[in-house]
Structures are given as C-alpha cells and as structure tokens.
Design a protein around this motif. Structure first.
Motif, PDB file in Angstrom:
ATOM      1  N   GLY A   1       3.508   6.572  -5.038  1.00 36.99           N
ATOM      2  CA  GLY A   1       4.043   6.061  -3.749  1.00 36.99           C
ATOM      3  C   GLY A   1       4.719   4.553  -3.976  1.00 36.99           C
ATOM      4  O   GLY A   1       4.834   4.055  -5.008  1.00 36.99           O
ATOM      5  N   ILE A   2       5.390   4.042  -2.988  1.00 39.52           N
ATOM      6  CA  ILE A   2       6.288   2.767  -3.115  1.00 39.52           C
ATOM      7  C   ILE A   2       5.382   1.587  -2.169  1.00 39.52           C
ATOM      8  O   ILE A   2       5.117   1.954  -0.973  1.00 39.52           O
ATOM      9  CB  ILE A   2       7.667   2.879  -2.618  1.00 39.52           C
ATOM     10  N   SER A   3       5.213   0.653  -2.577  1.00 39.56           N
ATOM     11  CA  SER A   3       4.866  -0.724  -2.130  1.00 39.56           C
ATOM     12  C   SER A   3       5.788  -1.751  -1.907  1.00 39.56           C
ATOM     13  O   SER A   3       6.420  -2.044  -2.796  1.00 39.56           O
ATOM     14  CB  SER A   3       3.430  -1.196  -2.778  1.00 39.56           C
ATOM     15  N   LEU A   4       5.875  -2.258  -0.535  1.00 44.15           N
ATOM     16  CA  LEU A   4       6.836  -3.474  -0.280  1.00 44.15           C
ATOM     17  C   LEU A   4       5.921  -4.602   0.112  1.00 44.15           C
ATOM     18  O   LEU A   4       5.075  -4.572   0.607  1.00 44.15           O
ATOM     19  CB  LEU A   4       7.755  -3.031   1.002  1.00 44.15           C
TER      20      LEU A   4
ATOM     21  N   THR B   1       5.803 -14.853   1.128  1.00 42.91           N
ATOM     22  CA  THR B   1       6.930 -15.975   0.714  1.00 42.91           C
ATOM     23  C   THR B   1       7.909 -15.383  -0.080  1.00 42.91           C
ATOM     24  O   THR B   1       8.919 -15.787   0.593  1.00 42.91           O
ATOM     25  CB  THR B   1       6.039 -16.922  -0.267  1.00 42.91           C
ATOM     26  N   GLY B   2       7.745 -14.579  -0.958  1.00 45.18           N
ATOM     27  CA  GLY B   2       9.040 -13.914  -1.369  1.00 45.18           C
ATOM     28  C   GLY B   2       8.864 -12.436  -1.115  1.00 45.18           C
ATOM     29  O   GLY B   2       8.182 -11.937  -0.337  1.00 45.18           O
ATOM     30  N   SER B   3       9.738 -11.629  -1.588  1.00 39.71           N
ATOM     31  CA  SER B   3       9.694 -10.065  -1.469  1.00 39.71           C
ATOM     32  C   SER B   3      10.073  -9.437  -2.929  1.00 39.71           C
ATOM     33  O   SER B   3      10.722  -9.876  -3.574  1.00 39.71           O
ATOM     34  CB  SER B   3      10.855  -9.830  -0.645  1.00 39.71           C
ATOM     35  N   ILE B   4       9.367  -8.320  -2.964  1.00 42.36           N
ATOM     36  CA  ILE B   4       9.454  -7.376  -4.307  1.00 42.36           C
ATOM     37  C   ILE B   4       8.755  -6.263  -3.803  1.00 42.36           C
ATOM     38  O   ILE B   4       8.235  -5.743  -2.796  1.00 42.36           O
ATOM     39  CB  ILE B   4       8.472  -8.061  -5.292  1.00 42.36           C
ATOM     40  N   ALA B   5       9.049  -5.330  -4.665  1.00 38.14           N
ATOM     41  CA  ALA B   5       8.693  -3.861  -4.432  1.00 38.14           C
ATOM     42  C   ALA B   5       8.454  -3.181  -6.052  1.00 38.14           C
ATOM     43  O   ALA B   5       8.909  -3.483  -6.741  1.00 38.14           O
ATOM     44  CB  ALA B   5       9.751  -2.914  -3.726  1.00 38.14           C
ATOM     45  N   TYR B   6       7.157  -2.226  -5.816  1.00 41.20           N
ATOM     46  CA  TYR B   6       6.834  -1.632  -7.019  1.00 41.20           C
ATOM     47  C   TYR B   6       6.246  -0.206  -6.428  1.00 41.20           C
ATOM     48  O   TYR B   6       5.638  -0.048  -5.327  1.00 41.20           O
ATOM     49  CB  TYR B   6       5.476  -2.190  -7.382  1.00 41.20           C
ATOM     50  N   GLY B   7       6.619   0.542  -7.314  1.00 44.28           N
ATOM     51  CA  GLY B   7       6.192   2.146  -7.014  1.00 44.28           C
ATOM     52  C   GLY B   7       5.772   2.960  -8.301  1.00 44.28           C
ATOM     53  O   GLY B   7       6.125   2.438  -9.513  1.00 44.28           O
ATOM     54  N   GLU B   8       4.945   3.690  -8.225  1.00 39.48           N
ATOM     55  CA  GLU B   8       4.458   4.742  -9.257  1.00 39.48           C
ATOM     56  C   GLU B   8       4.791   6.370  -8.680  1.00 39.48           C
ATOM     57  O   GLU B   8       4.509   6.366  -7.534  1.00 39.48           O
ATOM     58  CB  GLU B   8       3.041   4.247  -9.744  1.00 39.48           C
ATOM     59  N   TRP B   9       5.017   7.151  -9.869  1.00 38.33           N
ATOM     60  CA  TRP B   9       5.299   8.554  -9.397  1.00 38.33           C
ATOM     61  C   TRP B   9       5.192   9.177 -10.647  1.00 38.33           C
ATOM     62  O   TRP B   9       5.824   9.152 -11.434  1.00 38.33           O
ATOM     63  CB  TRP B   9       6.716   8.717  -8.785  1.00 38.33           C
ATOM     64  N   GLN B  10       3.906  10.140 -10.556  1.00 35.53           N
ATOM     65  CA  GLN B  10       3.927  11.065 -11.707  1.00 35.53           C
ATOM     66  C   GLN B  10       4.060  10.395 -13.099  1.00 35.53           C
ATOM     67  O   GLN B  10       4.684  10.724 -14.034  1.00 35.53           O
ATOM     68  CB  GLN B  10       4.937  12.043 -11.757  1.00 35.53           C
ATOM     69  N   GLY B  11       3.188   9.115 -13.064  1.00 30.98           N
ATOM     70  CA  GLY B  11       2.981   8.606 -14.383  1.00 30.98           C
ATOM     71  C   GLY B  11       4.122   7.296 -14.690  1.00 30.98           C
ATOM     72  O   GLY B  11       4.086   6.845 -15.778  1.00 30.98           O
ATOM     73  N   ARG B  12       5.207   7.465 -13.940  1.00 30.74           N
ATOM     74  CA  ARG B  12       6.139   6.439 -14.169  1.00 30.74           C
ATOM     75  C   ARG B  12       6.068   5.245 -13.070  1.00 30.74           C
ATOM     76  O   ARG B  12       5.670   5.533 -11.865  1.00 30.74           O
ATOM     77  CB  ARG B  12       7.525   6.856 -13.936  1.00 30.74           C
TER      78      ARG B  12
END
Length: 318
Positions: A117-120, A124-135
């Motif tokens: 899934g995706i995390s927002l 203080t700052g902003s960024i997003a990270y996600g993982e899906w089927q090993g990527r």
C-alpha cells in the motif's frame, strides 16, 4: 529472553526510540529533539542518535548485544549522494546489527503494518512511500524551499502569506488574522517580519500550521481552503506513487498516513479522501494501524527476517 528490536523514527520535530520484543511487547521508549541534520548539523545528529540509543536501552534494561536488529529512519536520507556513506555509518559501533534509511519507511511500515500500500507523511515536511508486490517507490520529500506541499511547513508558509493579505486588505479578514496577532504578540502587523525572517527554525515555523486548523475550526473559510489544498497535494503524492509502481488503473490500493498535519482530523482527511477519489480511483483511505516509531521497530524485525505473528501484532497494538 525473546529477541529484541530497536526502531528509531526521526523527524523534523522529534526523534523517537522504541524497543520491542518478538512477542509484541513494548519494552521502552525515549524521545529526543529533531534529527533533521540540515537544521542541527551532522555531528549533532550523530550525538543525538548515540544518546538516544543508550537512553532507550537503559530504560528497557537491555544492552546493544541484546538487539537482534535496529532500523533508523531519518529525514533527508538519500537526498545527497555524497552523504550516504556517512548516514549509513551513523550507528556503527553502537548497534552492530543495524541499518539507516529514510523516515518515510517508518510511516509505511507502521501505518500499514508492513502490508502492500501507500503511506503519506505530512509532518514538518511531506513525502510518500509505497510498496506493491515486492516493488517500492518514493514520491515528494524535495524539501521546504521549493516543495513539501501539504506539510506543516508548507501550511505555515501559506498561512503567513494569507495573514499578510488579510493585514494588507488584499483578502477579507477572518479569524486567522487575530489568531496570528495573538500567537506572535504583534503590536504592529509588520512586526511579523522581524519575528519570522532569519529567526524561525524549520521545526518552529511548522508549528504555525496549528493556527490554520484553529482558524478553520473557527469558521475561517480561507484557512479551511488551505487545508483543502493540502489534502489535494497529498493525494497527488499518492497518485505519483501509484504511477511509479505501475499500478493498473482502478487498483484497490490502501492509502494510510502519519504526521502532525493529520491532527486536523476531518478538516484535512475529508479533502484528502475526496481528492483521492478524483486522482486515484480505487484507493481506500485507511486509519494507521501503528505510529511511525513502532513502524521503525517493525521494519527492524523485517530486516532480521522475523515476521511477527498476528497475536504479537495485536499485543503491540494494545
């Protein structure tokens, strides 16, 4: 004794150290100030980490040798290739089995408990990270000078800009005007220049975002619109992750979140959900299961090749 895992969640405002065991018991927690090295310096960052590790180990009655694995997620990691080796060596000699990465991983591992899934992140700052089927994929996190849209720093900057327009008569005055005057103790509106220019640290300036929420709650429609814009910017981060992960259109992907901006509750979550429906159809906004500090510890278990049982996760959640 069950194997122990140490997680460090760094941030623009505070840095949290947590020790858990493989059965999902929380043994100790310790907090330190910001670990944003661009604000405090790299030597101070190293000293902060070493001090925090020793404090949390002492609180948990453990030694470095008891830690099966440790993970430190730190702001700005990976954003200067000349600093990577120095970042990666920060815990060397203190925790023999450890890894350093970006703090976005802590949010993802915590909010989604390590699931796809995706995390927002909107602190203080902003960024997003996600993982899906090993990527895995990252989006945002370019810094406050020209990016970090939807973050507390961005909201603070936009809030102060709105105050200046209200004070000038370029915008209709709203509750925000009085809240900013009171917060800074302004006898003259232009005194804000002296209060801000060259004096406010990044983490301190980000606290002004709380005035945005207070003004919106008091009925300030222009302040509320800033939170609507924040929600849309954060939805764009999620859409960027989906694009970078090559998710097919309409994929049912969970999106979770962490960070101080979300303390505004529905004032920002409502606009975020509406923006996700437009920009990432199929996405589902889900409440975070764990905070980023526990996310760091959970990621440490993953690095050690340990998968916590459902019972252990339930115990950790309780």
């Amino acid at each position: 004794m069950s194997a122990l895992y140490l997680g460090i969640d760094g941030g623009g405002t505070k840095t949290s150290f947590v020790v858990i065991d493989g059965d999902g018991r929380r043994l100790a927690r310790h907090d330190e100030p910001t670990s944003y090295y661009l604000e405090i310096g790299f030597d101070a960052l190293r000293a902060l980490l070493h001090r925090g590790v020793q404090a949390v180990l002492h609180a948990g009655g453990a030694t470095a040798g008891d830690i099966a694995y440790a993970f430190a997620g730190l702001p700005a990691h990976g954003e200067d290739s000349t600093r990577l080796a120095a970042f990666d060596a920060l815990l060397a000699g203190v925790l023999p089995r450890s890894r350093v990465g970006n703090d976005m991983v802590c949010s993802w591992a915590g909010s989604l408990a390590g699931a796809d899934g995706i995390s927002l992140v909107a602190g203080t700052g902003s960024i997003a990270y996600g993982e899906w089927q090993g990527r895995g994929a990252r989006c945002g996190g370019w810094g406050e000078i020209f990016s970090d849209e939807g973050s507390a720093h961005w909201l603070a900057r936009e809030t102060l800009a709105l105050f200046s327009r209200m004070a000038d008569g370029r915008a209709e005055p709203g509750p925000l005007l009085g809240l900013v005057r009171q917060h800074f103790g302004l006898a003259v509106d232009l005194d804000l220049c002296a209060a801000i220019n060259g004096n406010a640290a990044r983490s301190e300036l980000a606290q002004i975002a709380r005035l945005t929420t207070a003004a919106a709650s008091a009925g300030d429609t222009q302040a509320r619109q800033l939170l609507v814009r924040a929600g849309d910017e954060l939805a764009l981060l999620a859409a960027g992750i989906a694009r970078n992960l090559a998710l097919p259109a309409g994929t049912a992907v969970p999106v979770s979140y962490s960070g101080g901006v979300f303390a505004a509750g529905e004032l920002v979550l409502g606009p975020l959900q509406a923006a996700l429906a437009r920009r990432l159809p199929g996405a589902t906004l889900v409440r975070p299961r764990f905070g980023p500090e526990l996310g760091a510890a959970l990621y440490a278990t993953r690095l050690a090749g340990r998968v916590l049982s459902d019972d252990a996760l339930a115990r950790l959640q309780a």
